[in-house]
Structures are given as C-alpha cells and as structure tokens.
Write a protein that holds these residues in place. Structure first.
Motif, PDB file in Angstrom:
ATOM      1  N   UNK A 199       0.813  -1.214   0.000  1.00 47.84           N
ATOM      2  CA  UNK A 199       0.000   0.000   0.000  1.00 47.84           C
ATOM      3  C   UNK A 199       0.845   1.261   0.000  1.00 47.84           C
ATOM      4  N   UNK A 200       0.384   2.225  -0.794  1.00 51.28           N
ATOM      5  CA  UNK A 200       0.985   3.548  -0.787  1.00 51.28           C
ATOM      6  C   UNK A 200       0.454   4.319   0.422  1.00 51.28           C
ATOM      7  N   UNK A 201       1.264   5.231   0.914  1.00 52.16           N
ATOM      8  CA  UNK A 201       0.896   5.938   2.138  1.00 52.16           C
ATOM      9  C   UNK A 201       1.004   7.444   1.950  1.00 52.16           C
ATOM     10  N   UNK A 202       0.286   8.161   2.804  1.00 54.99           N
ATOM     11  CA  UNK A 202       0.246   9.617   2.752  1.00 54.99           C
ATOM     12  C   UNK A 202       0.284  10.206   4.166  1.00 54.99           C
ATOM     13  N   UNK A 203       0.626  11.473   4.231  1.00 52.84           N
ATOM     14  CA  UNK A 203       0.448  12.271   5.442  1.00 52.84           C
ATOM     15  C   UNK A 203      -0.477  13.446   5.103  1.00 52.84           C
ATOM     16  N   UNK A 204      -1.405  13.681   6.002  1.00 51.08           N
ATOM     17  CA  UNK A 204      -2.367  14.787   5.880  1.00 51.08           C
ATOM     18  C   UNK A 204      -2.389  15.495   7.226  1.00 51.08           C
ATOM     19  N   UNK A 262      -3.508   4.750   1.156  1.00 48.55           N
ATOM     20  CA  UNK A 262      -4.146   4.904  -0.144  1.00 48.55           C
ATOM     21  C   UNK A 262      -4.475   3.523  -0.686  1.00 48.55           C
ATOM     22  N   UNK A 263      -5.698   3.385  -1.146  1.00 45.19           N
ATOM     23  CA  UNK A 263      -6.184   2.111  -1.655  1.00 45.19           C
ATOM     24  C   UNK A 263      -6.470   2.248  -3.138  1.00 45.19           C
ATOM     25  N   UNK A 309      -7.839  -0.222  -5.864  1.00 47.17           N
ATOM     26  CA  UNK A 309      -8.341  -1.501  -6.358  1.00 47.17           C
ATOM     27  C   UNK A 309      -8.347  -1.596  -7.869  1.00 47.17           C
ATOM     28  N   UNK A 310      -8.273  -0.433  -8.523  1.00 53.30           N
ATOM     29  CA  UNK A 310      -8.284  -0.401  -9.989  1.00 53.30           C
ATOM     30  C   UNK A 310      -7.504   0.841 -10.392  1.00 53.30           C
ATOM     31  N   UNK A 311      -7.928   1.477 -11.450  1.00 48.51           N
ATOM     32  CA  UNK A 311      -7.263   2.732 -11.820  1.00 48.51           C
ATOM     33  C   UNK A 311      -7.656   3.846 -10.855  1.00 48.51           C
ATOM     34  N   UNK A 312      -8.747   3.645 -10.128  1.00 54.18           N
ATOM     35  CA  UNK A 312      -9.168   4.617  -9.125  1.00 54.18           C
ATOM     36  C   UNK A 312      -8.463   4.358  -7.808  1.00 54.18           C
ATOM     37  N   UNK A 313      -8.083   5.436  -7.134  1.00 54.88           N
ATOM     38  CA  UNK A 313      -7.440   5.321  -5.822  1.00 54.88           C
ATOM     39  C   UNK A 313      -8.120   6.274  -4.859  1.00 54.88           C
ATOM     40  N   UNK A 314      -8.139   5.888  -3.610  1.00 50.22           N
ATOM     41  CA  UNK A 314      -8.677   6.793  -2.604  1.00 50.22           C
ATOM     42  C   UNK A 314      -7.996   6.580  -1.275  1.00 50.22           C
ATOM     43  N   UNK A 315      -8.164   7.553  -0.386  1.00 54.50           N
ATOM     44  CA  UNK A 315      -7.597   7.489   0.955  1.00 54.50           C
ATOM     45  C   UNK A 315      -8.616   6.804   1.843  1.00 54.50           C
ATOM     46  N   UNK A 316      -8.333   5.562   2.227  1.00 49.30           N
ATOM     47  CA  UNK A 316      -9.401   4.806   2.882  1.00 49.30           C
ATOM     48  C   UNK A 316      -9.287   4.696   4.399  1.00 49.30           C
ATOM     49  N   UNK A 317      -8.089   4.595   4.938  1.00 50.58           N
ATOM     50  CA  UNK A 317      -7.952   4.454   6.394  1.00 50.58           C
ATOM     51  C   UNK A 317      -7.045   5.545   6.944  1.00 50.58           C
ATOM     52  N   UNK A 351     -11.183  11.776   9.915  1.00 48.46           N
ATOM     53  CA  UNK A 351     -12.125  11.726   8.786  1.00 48.46           C
ATOM     54  C   UNK A 351     -12.469  10.279   8.430  1.00 48.46           C
ATOM     55  N   UNK A 352     -13.698  10.111   7.989  1.00 46.37           N
ATOM     56  CA  UNK A 352     -14.192   8.789   7.592  1.00 46.37           C
ATOM     57  C   UNK A 352     -14.664   8.860   6.144  1.00 46.37           C
ATOM     58  N   UNK A 353     -14.219   7.899   5.341  1.00 43.59           N
ATOM     59  CA  UNK A 353     -14.605   7.864   3.924  1.00 43.59           C
ATOM     60  C   UNK A 353     -16.090   7.557   3.799  1.00 43.59           C
ATOM     61  N   UNK A 354     -16.783   8.410   3.048  1.00 43.04           N
ATOM     62  CA  UNK A 354     -18.231   8.287   2.925  1.00 43.04           C
ATOM     63  C   UNK A 354     -18.680   7.807   1.571  1.00 43.04           C
TER      64      UNK A 354
END
Lengths: 121, 107
Positions: A32-37, A99-100, A102-110, B44-47
């Motif tokens: 998994x790729x990771x980020x800081x926010x 960062x998750x 699953x396909x070409x789309x990615x999102x920040x999930x946890x 934050x929680x993913x919606x």
C-alpha cells in the motif's frame, strides 16, 4: 482490522525538527501507498505527502517541499515524516493515511488518529 | 493545483430533512472525487464517491454523484448522528487537495 498509529508529535521551537512515525497493522503494509495529511486547529484538511510502495515515487505539497521528508520501512511496517525548519503555521494534527487502489481509481481509505505538533517558542 | 470549492460552508438542518452539499473543481477530475465525514475529535471517515461506488459500512442515506468538475453529496433524511463537517477530496492528480469543508449542524 486496519490500524494506523501515529507517534512522535510534541512541542518544538520554530526552526526545530521532529520525526513522526506511523505504525501500520492489519494489512500487508508493503502493498500500500501511504500519505500524510494535517489539520491545523479549527481548520480543514491539508494533504502533505505521498510515498509509493517501493519509495521510488514521492510527492509533496508546496507548503512543505524542501522542509519535510517522507520515508518508509516495509520491514517494520512503518512510514515516517521528518519535519525540519518548523514554523508556527506547521502547528496541526498530523494524520497517517493509507491509499487504496483496487483499480485505476485510488482513494484514501484508512486514517490514523493523528499526532499533534505544536510549533511555538 | 486543483482547487475544490464547497458550498455551503455551513448548514443548519432539521432531522429528516435532505441535505445537499456541492463541490466544484477548478478543472476536470473525471470521477476521482470522494467525500469524507469528520465528527469532532475524530479522524475523517470515507463516505462516498460518485454514484458508481459505495463503501461498506456507510448508511445508504449518503450518496455521491457528479463527474468532471461538479459533484454533489446528498444526505437523505438527515439523522442527528450526521452532525459533522464534510469534505470533498480529489485524487485525480498530485498534489491532492480537499475542499474547505461544510459544517452540518442539527437544529
């Protein structure tokens, strides 16, 4: 269960340094790729940095470029943020975020719970 | 950098009302727009994403829609537990960016 636990925050004087750590568990960290926010008190969310699984690709926000360095240790399931030349405006709660993709789309999930950083004399 | 502009900044809503929050991107981001809910003292929680994707554990009253530059988060029949700040976020390109947030208060 995916867990991200940040540590290393605290009070530091302007111009000082801090090293944040994020310990990951409950998933195959090396995949998994990771980020800081971060989030300044009473303010919104600001993305800071991204690191790929192999550490070969790294991005930074302009606000921290040249002062902050992201790194990871896949053997220790950890990601780090070295923060140098700290300023008062860096005062914030710092989140480690997975960062998750699953396909070409990615999102920040946890997101972790965050570690607070205060820059003040 | 892609700028995300949310509206409104604040909304005071009665339970069971429907809520609509919009997010406009400064350039096209395809469908790469996500919504997060943040309650006080919580992470934050993913919606939601757009209408093509739902996330497990998120109540069905939350739905996202939109493509390109204009996006919407809809909360159908608002519940008291939905009091929070809502952020849109684009993952189309780095640097990632967030909207400024919309605070939803329960009357």
């Amino acid at each position: 269960e995916v867990l991200l636990v940040e540590s290393g925050g605290g009070l530091v004087q302007p111009g000082g340094s801090l090293r944040l750590s994020c310990a990951a568990s409950g998933f195959t960290f090396s995949s998994y790729e990771m980020n800081w926010v971060r989030q300044a008190p009473g303010k919104g969310l600001e993305w800071l940095s991204y690191i790929s699984t192999s550490s070969k690709t790294i991005y930074y926000a302009d606000s921290v470029k040249g002062r902050f360095t992201i790194s990871r240790d896949n053997a220790k399931n950890s990601v780090f943020l070295q923060m140098d030349s700290l300023r008062a405006e860096d005062t914030a709660l710092y989140y480690c975020v997975r960062r998750f993709c699953p396909s070409t789309d990615c999102w920040l999930d946890h997101w972790g719970q965050g570690t607070p950083v205060t820059v003040s004399s | 950098e892609i700028v995300l502009t949310q509206s409104p900044d604040f909304q005071s809503v009665t339970p069971k009302e429907n809520v609509t929050i919009t997010c406009r991107a400064s350039q096209s981001i395809g469908g790469s727009l996500y919504w997060y809910q943040q309650k006080p003292q919580q992470s934050p929680k993913l919606l939601s994403k757009n209408a093509s994707h739902s996330f497990s554990g998120v109540p069905s009253r939350f739905s996202g829609s939109g493509f390109g530059t204009d996006f919407t988060l809809t909360i159908n029949s608002l519940e008291a537990e939905d009091a929070a700040t809502y952020y849109c976020h684009q993952s189309s390109s780095f640097p990632y960016t967030f909207g400024q947030g919309t605070k939803v208060e329960i009357k």
